[in-house]
Design a protein around this motif. Structure first.
Motif, PDB file in Angstrom:
ATOM      1  N   VAL A   1       0.851  -1.185   0.000  1.00 35.26           N
ATOM      2  CA  VAL A   1       0.000   0.000   0.000  1.00 35.26           C
ATOM      3  C   VAL A   1       0.890   1.239   0.000  1.00 35.26           C
ATOM      4  N   VAL A   2       0.595   2.166  -0.923  1.00 36.38           N
ATOM      5  CA  VAL A   2       1.419   3.361  -1.093  1.00 36.38           C
ATOM      6  C   VAL A   2       0.524   4.601  -1.146  1.00 36.38           C
ATOM      7  N   PRO A   3       1.086   5.770  -0.859  1.00 37.51           N
ATOM      8  CA  PRO A   3       0.295   6.992  -0.963  1.00 37.51           C
ATOM      9  C   PRO A   3       0.108   7.406  -2.428  1.00 37.51           C
ATOM     10  N   ALA A   4      -1.027   8.027  -2.707  1.00 38.78           N
ATOM     11  CA  ALA A   4      -1.312   8.588  -4.023  1.00 38.78           C
ATOM     12  C   ALA A   4      -2.014   9.925  -3.806  1.00 38.78           C
ATOM     13  N   GLN A   5      -1.989  10.774  -4.824  1.00 39.55           N
ATOM     14  CA  GLN A   5      -2.640  12.070  -4.715  1.00 39.55           C
ATOM     15  C   GLN A   5      -3.537  12.332  -5.911  1.00 39.55           C
ATOM     16  N   MET A   6      -4.640  13.011  -5.643  1.00 40.08           N
ATOM     17  CA  MET A   6      -5.545  13.446  -6.691  1.00 40.08           C
ATOM     18  C   MET A   6      -5.764  14.947  -6.518  1.00 40.08           C
ATOM     19  N   THR A   7      -5.596  15.682  -7.599  1.00 40.03           N
ATOM     20  CA  THR A   7      -5.885  17.108  -7.611  1.00 40.03           C
ATOM     21  C   THR A   7      -7.227  17.283  -8.303  1.00 40.03           C
ATOM     22  N   TYR A   8      -8.130  18.018  -7.665  1.00 42.48           N
ATOM     23  CA  TYR A   8      -9.468  18.185  -8.225  1.00 42.48           C
ATOM     24  C   TYR A   8     -10.030  19.555  -7.890  1.00 42.48           C
ATOM     25  N   GLU A   9     -11.097  19.916  -8.596  1.00 41.03           N
ATOM     26  CA  GLU A   9     -11.839  21.138  -8.289  1.00 41.03           C
ATOM     27  C   GLU A   9     -13.203  20.746  -7.756  1.00 41.03           C
ATOM     28  N   ASP A  10     -13.679  21.500  -6.757  1.00 41.74           N
ATOM     29  CA  ASP A  10     -15.021  21.251  -6.236  1.00 41.74           C
ATOM     30  C   ASP A  10     -16.047  22.057  -7.059  1.00 41.74           C
ATOM     31  N   HIS A  11     -17.310  21.981  -6.694  1.00 45.42           N
ATOM     32  CA  HIS A  11     -18.370  22.652  -7.442  1.00 45.42           C
ATOM     33  C   HIS A  11     -18.312  24.178  -7.347  1.00 45.42           C
ATOM     34  N   GLN A  12     -17.507  24.709  -6.436  1.00 44.17           N
ATOM     35  CA  GLN A  12     -17.326  26.160  -6.328  1.00 44.17           C
ATOM     36  C   GLN A  12     -16.073  26.624  -7.061  1.00 44.17           C
TER      37      GLN A  12
ATOM     38  N   TYR B   1      -4.409   9.879  -0.506  1.00 42.03           N
ATOM     39  CA  TYR B   1      -5.066   8.661  -0.063  1.00 42.03           C
ATOM     40  C   TYR B   1      -4.109   7.492  -0.235  1.00 42.03           C
ATOM     41  N   ARG B   2      -4.496   6.317   0.213  1.00 37.42           N
ATOM     42  CA  ARG B   2      -3.644   5.123   0.136  1.00 37.42           C
ATOM     43  C   ARG B   2      -4.218   4.190  -0.923  1.00 37.42           C
ATOM     44  N   ILE B   3      -3.322   3.543  -1.712  1.00 32.32           N
ATOM     45  CA  ILE B   3      -3.734   2.665  -2.792  1.00 32.32           C
ATOM     46  C   ILE B   3      -2.757   1.505  -2.876  1.00 32.32           C
ATOM     47  N   MET B   4      -3.242   0.349  -3.327  1.00 31.45           N
ATOM     48  CA  MET B   4      -2.371  -0.813  -3.503  1.00 31.45           C
ATOM     49  C   MET B   4      -1.521  -0.604  -4.749  1.00 31.45           C
ATOM     50  N   GLY B   5      -0.226  -0.849  -4.648  1.00 29.29           N
ATOM     51  CA  GLY B   5       0.675  -0.700  -5.780  1.00 29.29           C
ATOM     52  C   GLY B   5       0.395  -1.687  -6.889  1.00 29.29           C
ATOM     53  N   ASN B   6       0.961  -1.437  -8.063  1.00 28.34           N
ATOM     54  CA  ASN B   6       0.751  -2.289  -9.226  1.00 28.34           C
ATOM     55  C   ASN B   6       1.757  -3.420  -9.355  1.00 28.34           C
ATOM     56  N   GLY B   7       2.631  -3.620  -8.381  1.00 27.11           N
ATOM     57  CA  GLY B   7       3.713  -4.588  -8.508  1.00 27.11           C
ATOM     58  C   GLY B   7       3.400  -5.989  -8.050  1.00 27.11           C
ATOM     59  N   CYS B   8       2.175  -6.311  -7.719  1.00 26.60           N
ATOM     60  CA  CYS B   8       1.828  -7.669  -7.254  1.00 26.60           C
ATOM     61  C   CYS B   8       1.497  -8.550  -8.448  1.00 26.60           C
TER      62      CYS B   8
END
Length: 85
Positions: free
Chosen positions: A56-67, A75-82
């Motif tokens: 499990v590794v950290p990941a980031q998402m950049t987004y805009e809200d409705h304003q 957030y945390r996500i499972m890596g692709n190396g399995c």
């Protein structure tokens, strides 16, 4: 003449410092996701690539809200190396 150049350089350096401060303020603070986080995602700007590890590794998402406010969510996500086998 030297004083005029010195004042001009001082003015440019002051403008540069002010511009750096404006950019620093514009960068949103990284928010850490929890199950109770109330998300308001209108538009995803970018998502960090998932690492090639089997953990499990950290990941980031950049987004805009409705304003139109920009957010960075970590957030945390499972890596692709399995592999299965």
């Amino acid at each position: 003449m030297n004083r005029l150049i010195a004042f001009a350089l001082l003015g440019f350096s002051t403008l540069a410092v002010a511009e750096e401060a404006k950019v620093a303020q514009a960068q949103p603070v990284v928010e850490h996701y929890t199950y109770s986080t109330d998300l308001d995602i209108a538009k995803v700007i970018s998502v960090s690539p998932t690492q090639d590890v089997c953990e499990v590794v950290p990941a980031q998402m950049t987004y805009e809200d409705h304003q139109g406010q920009r957010h960075i969510l970590e957030y945390r996500i499972m890596g692709n190396g399995c592999s299965n086998g």
